[in-house]
Every structure is written in structure tokens, then in C-alpha cells.
Design an enzyme around this catalytic site. Structure first.
Site, PDB file in Angstrom:
ATOM      1  N   ASN A  85     -44.478  15.034  10.078  1.00  0.00           N
ATOM      2  CA  ASN A  85     -43.651  16.217  10.533  1.00  0.00           C
ATOM      3  C   ASN A  85     -44.422  17.301  10.225  1.00  0.00           C
ATOM      4  O   ASN A  85     -44.426  17.786   9.225  1.00  0.00           O
ATOM      5  CB  ASN A  85     -42.341  16.100   9.781  1.00  0.00           C
ATOM      6  CG  ASN A  85     -41.551  17.318  10.269  1.00  0.00           C
ATOM      7  OD1 ASN A  85     -41.891  18.140  11.178  1.00  0.00           O
ATOM      8  ND2 ASN A  85     -40.417  17.422   9.321  1.00  0.00           N
ATOM      9  N   TRP A  86     -45.062  17.908  11.365  1.00  0.00           N
ATOM     10  CA  TRP A  86     -45.883  19.064  11.297  1.00  0.00           C
ATOM     11  C   TRP A  86     -45.205  20.302  10.845  1.00  0.00           C
ATOM     12  O   TRP A  86     -45.627  21.454  10.533  1.00  0.00           O
ATOM     13  CB  TRP A  86     -46.761  19.438  12.230  1.00  0.00           C
ATOM     14  CG  TRP A  86     -48.039  18.233  12.331  1.00  0.00           C
ATOM     15  CD1 TRP A  86     -48.144  17.068  11.704  1.00  0.00           C
ATOM     16  CD2 TRP A  86     -49.074  18.266  13.072  1.00  0.00           C
ATOM     17  NE1 TRP A  86     -49.388  16.433  12.019  1.00  0.00           N
ATOM     18  CE2 TRP A  86     -49.905  17.339  12.858  1.00  0.00           C
ATOM     19  CE3 TRP A  86     -49.530  19.197  14.246  1.00  0.00           C
ATOM     20  CZ2 TRP A  86     -50.958  16.961  13.577  1.00  0.00           C
ATOM     21  CZ3 TRP A  86     -50.657  18.741  14.705  1.00  0.00           C
ATOM     22  CH2 TRP A  86     -51.705  17.779  14.469  1.00  0.00           C
ATOM     23  N   LYS A  87     -43.588  20.244  11.304  1.00  0.00           N
ATOM     24  CA  LYS A  87     -42.926  21.542  11.102  1.00  0.00           C
ATOM     25  C   LYS A  87     -43.304  22.686  11.804  1.00  0.00           C
ATOM     26  O   LYS A  87     -44.009  22.365  12.759  1.00  0.00           O
ATOM     27  CB  LYS A  87     -42.779  21.642   9.599  1.00  0.00           C
ATOM     28  CG  LYS A  87     -42.388  20.589   8.757  1.00  0.00           C
ATOM     29  CD  LYS A  87     -41.576  20.920   7.285  1.00  0.00           C
ATOM     30  CE  LYS A  87     -41.362  19.541   6.862  1.00  0.00           C
ATOM     31  NZ  LYS A  87     -40.781  19.818   5.567  1.00  0.00           N
ATOM     32  N   HIS A  93     -32.919  17.362  10.598  1.00  0.00           N
ATOM     33  CA  HIS A  93     -33.788  17.491   9.275  1.00  0.00           C
ATOM     34  C   HIS A  93     -32.845  18.442   8.453  1.00  0.00           C
ATOM     35  O   HIS A  93     -32.547  19.298   9.088  1.00  0.00           O
ATOM     36  CB  HIS A  93     -35.298  17.804   9.710  1.00  0.00           C
ATOM     37  CG  HIS A  93     -35.984  18.003   8.490  1.00  0.00           C
ATOM     38  ND1 HIS A  93     -36.071  19.028   7.731  1.00  0.00           N
ATOM     39  CD2 HIS A  93     -36.920  17.403   8.166  1.00  0.00           C
ATOM     40  CE1 HIS A  93     -36.910  18.928   6.738  1.00  0.00           C
ATOM     41  NE2 HIS A  93     -37.529  17.872   6.979  1.00  0.00           N
ATOM     42  N   GLU A  99     -33.974  20.861   6.754  1.00  0.00           N
ATOM     43  CA  GLU A  99     -34.518  22.427   7.258  1.00  0.00           C
ATOM     44  C   GLU A  99     -33.552  22.708   8.275  1.00  0.00           C
ATOM     45  O   GLU A  99     -33.340  24.272   8.497  1.00  0.00           O
ATOM     46  CB  GLU A  99     -35.746  22.474   7.461  1.00  0.00           C
ATOM     47  CG  GLU A  99     -36.601  22.294   6.060  1.00  0.00           C
ATOM     48  CD  GLU A  99     -38.214  21.885   6.167  1.00  0.00           C
ATOM     49  OE1 GLU A  99     -38.486  21.832   7.322  1.00  0.00           O
ATOM     50  OE2 GLU A  99     -38.552  21.482   5.047  1.00  0.00           O
ATOM     51  N   GLU A 104     -34.168  11.681   3.156  1.00  0.00           N
ATOM     52  CA  GLU A 104     -34.975  12.767   2.447  1.00  0.00           C
ATOM     53  C   GLU A 104     -34.146  13.502   1.531  1.00  0.00           C
ATOM     54  O   GLU A 104     -33.430  14.570   2.057  1.00  0.00           O
ATOM     55  CB  GLU A 104     -35.461  13.735   3.660  1.00  0.00           C
ATOM     56  CG  GLU A 104     -36.488  13.018   4.593  1.00  0.00           C
ATOM     57  CD  GLU A 104     -37.359  13.791   5.316  1.00  0.00           C
ATOM     58  OE1 GLU A 104     -38.614  13.579   5.350  1.00  0.00           O
ATOM     59  OE2 GLU A 104     -36.882  14.998   5.645  1.00  0.00           O
ATOM     60  N   GLY A 123     -41.119  19.049   0.008  1.00  0.00           N
ATOM     61  CA  GLY A 123     -42.152  20.176  -0.211  1.00  0.00           C
ATOM     62  C   GLY A 123     -42.029  20.714  -1.853  1.00  0.00           C
ATOM     63  O   GLY A 123     -42.661  21.602  -1.968  1.00  0.00           O
ATOM     64  N   SER A 138     -42.092  14.714  -0.280  1.00  0.00           N
ATOM     65  CA  SER A 138     -43.114  14.815  -1.344  1.00  0.00           C
ATOM     66  C   SER A 138     -44.098  13.501  -1.159  1.00  0.00           C
ATOM     67  O   SER A 138     -44.561  12.977  -2.379  1.00  0.00           O
ATOM     68  CB  SER A 138     -42.808  15.177  -2.670  1.00  0.00           C
ATOM     69  OG  SER A 138     -42.255  16.649  -2.569  1.00  0.00           O
ATOM     70  N   GLY A 160     -44.300  15.276   5.450  1.00  0.00           N
ATOM     71  CA  GLY A 160     -44.127  16.526   5.860  1.00  0.00           C
ATOM     72  C   GLY A 160     -45.702  17.195   5.743  1.00  0.00           C
ATOM     73  O   GLY A 160     -46.796  16.996   6.428  1.00  0.00           O
ATOM     74  N   GLY A 161     -45.887  17.762   4.537  1.00  0.00           N
ATOM     75  CA  GLY A 161     -47.194  18.554   4.340  1.00  0.00           C
ATOM     76  C   GLY A 161     -48.537  17.642   4.185  1.00  0.00           C
ATOM     77  O   GLY A 161     -49.442  18.035   4.946  1.00  0.00           O
TER      78      GLY A 161
HETATM   79  P1  PGA Z   1     -42.857  16.880   2.691  1.00  0.00           P
HETATM   80  O1  PGA Z   1     -41.805  17.016   3.737  1.00  0.00           O
HETATM   81  O2  PGA Z   1     -43.598  15.824   2.738  1.00  0.00           O
HETATM   82  O3  PGA Z   1     -43.773  18.211   2.853  1.00  0.00           O
HETATM   83  O4  PGA Z   1     -42.009  16.890   1.305  1.00  0.00           O
HETATM   84  C1  PGA Z   1     -41.075  15.845   4.367  1.00  0.00           C
HETATM   85  C2  PGA Z   1     -40.395  16.392   5.443  1.00  0.00           C
HETATM   86  O5  PGA Z   1     -39.576  17.423   5.151  1.00  0.00           O
HETATM   87  O6  PGA Z   1     -40.090  15.604   6.396  1.00  0.00           O
END
Ligand code: PGA
Length: 252
Positions: free
Chosen positions: A12-14, A99, A101, A169, A175, A214, A235-236
Site C-alpha cells: 500500500n503506497w498510500k 483502511h 486512515e 491492521e 507506521g 509495521s 505500507g512504508g
Molecule cells: P505500515 O502501514 O506498514 O507503514 O505500518 C501498513 C498499512 O497501513 O497498510
């Protein structure tokens, strides 16, 4: 590791990535073609601006592409939104929905997530539906109850087999560098499988339940070997081919 279904590792590049990030997508395709993800299915979810370029790069490879959200309607006067049909038309096969977010930052409710999931399934997409508790909810002992409510209200009834993926999640793990203990993940994933088997009768055993929050090359082997974990939503660490493939490489 025994897997009922083919594991899935989705990146997930967000809201990250400019045109230069297309190089990472191309590198991921190359690494997957060379067997770097073993038996795992790999999906990259870039921002909407890069979607068509990434699908062009991934076309004919074993790497799938997904959107990060979609609208519940197929088209219309919804400035700034993207429909499931549009994602499909752009070459996506997956979409991430609900998600945290979006739930927190855009006030998305479980019911809205369900409507979006229905639209995604109707457009022929696979829906990765995210659930997870906040730190305060876990500390208060309410993690299972919160996730149970999210599942009950966000997952469309009668979803066809194999078209829904759940991503657990924990909000506090996204993150932050913090992750739940393997025992806590196993408990939650077992609970999700049991609830989903009731919600979508008979589908629990083959349902893919991803862990997200994470995940990195250093903790992937441990997290992905937990009972009932069928892959990861990353994510990251998915922004770099090297890190993403080091995670997916657990399935080699
Ligand atoms: P993260 O994000 O790996 O940067 O913690 C995961 C996500 O939000 O899908």
C-alpha cells in the site's frame, strides 16, 4: 508453514510516489519473475496518479495492481472520487477498502465501507477490507469486540467465495514500528476466521486474512508464520523494492 490458500503480500503506497517510483514497480515485477516471492501472490497499490502506468508495467507479469479506495457509486457528480469501474478500467484487480486512515481521516463508517465493497465486487475487483482496533480499545480489552463489529457491518453478505480478503491492521501498529505479539495476532486472526465463517458460510477456511502494521524485513518471518496469517498488507516498506521483496521472500 502450512497454507490453505495462496498467500498474498500487498503493498500500500498510500499518498507516496511520483513518476520515478515506477522504477520500483518495474523492479518488483522483475524480482517476482525471478521467483523472489515464491508461492505468494504480489499486489502493488500505487496512488491513483500512477495506477495506469503501474498496470502497464505489470501487464503480462505475475504482479497485480490495486487501488487504495473507491466510491460506492459507479459514476456521477462526486468530485475527486474514483469508482470501482474506473479502477477496473485502469487495469486494477484489487482495491483496499476501509483502511484506518480513511476511517479516521475521512470519517468512513462501516456501512460506507460495505457499500464500497459491494461496488468493488460488482465491478469484478477483489476487495481487501481493513479492520483493526486503536490502542485505547485494545488497552480497554475491547479489540475483539471492535473488530467483530467492523466485520459484521463492513463485509457484504453473500460475497462470492475468494473475492474478499481481510486485513487485520491494528491502528496503533500502522507506521509506528510497534506490532502486536504473535499470540495477539493469532488470537485475532482465529477470531476473524471464525466470525467470517459465520458471515460467509463455509468460506472461513479459505479466506485470506492478512496482517498489516509495521511489517518489515526484520519481523516478516515471525509475523507471517503466525497461525491464520495468510500474508501481509505492507505500507512504508512497500515503497522500496528491496524491502518489499525481502518481506515477500518469506514465502520462497
Ligand atoms: P505500515 O502501514 O506498514 O507503514 O505500518 C501498513 C498499512 O497501513 O497498510
Amino acid at each position: 508453514m502450512i497454507h490453505r490458500t495462496r498467500p498474498l503480500v500487498a503493498g500500500n503506497w498510500k499518498m507516496n510516489g511520483l513518476r520515478e517510483s515506477l522504477n520500483e514497480a518495474a523492479s518488483i515485477c522483475k524480482a517476482v519473475a525471478a521467483g523472489g516471492a515464491g508461492k505468494a501472490e504480489i499486489v502493488v497499490c500505487p496512488p491513483a496518479t500512477l495506477l495506469m502506468a503501474v498496470t502497464a508495467i505489470c501487464e503480462g507479469t505475475k504482479v497485480g495492481v490495486g487501488g487504495q479506495d473507491c466510491h460506492a457509486e459507479a459514476s456521477g457528480a462526486f468530485t475527486g472520487d474514483i469508482s470501482a469501474e474506473m479502477l477496473k478500467d485502469a487495469g486494477a484487480t484489487y482495491v483496499i477498502l476501509g483502511h484506518s486512515e480513511r476511517r479516521a481521516g475521512h470519517h468512513e463508517t462501516n456501512e460506507q465501507v460495505r457499500a464500497k465493497a459491494k461496488a468493488a465486487l460488482g465491478a469484478g475487483l477483489m476487495a481487501i477490507i481493513c479492520v483493526g482496533e486503536t490502542r485505547a480499545e485494545r488497552d480497554a480489552g475491547g479489540a475483539l469486540a471492535i473488530v467483530g463489529k467492523q466485520l459484521a457491518s463492513s463485509i457484504p453478505d453473500n460475497s462470492p467465495p475468494g473475492r474478499i480478503v481481510i486485513a487485520y491492521e491494528p491502528v496503533w501498529a500502522i507506521g509506528t514500528g510497534f506490532t502486536p505479539t504473535p499470540q495477539d495476532i493469532a488470537e485475532m486472526h482465529g477470531f476473524i476466521r471464525e466470525r467470517m465463517n459465520q458471515h460467509l458460510p463455509g468460506q472461513g477456511a479459505n479466506l485470506r486474512i492478512l496482517y498489516g502494521g509495521s511489517v518489515n524485513p526484520a519481523n516478516a518471518a515471525q509475523l507471517l508464520s503466525v497461525e491464520d496469517v495468510d500474508g501481509a498488507l505492507v505500507g512504508g516498506a512497500s515503497l522500496s523494492c528491496a524491502e518489499f521483496m525481502a518481506i515477500a521472500g518469506v514465502y520462497r
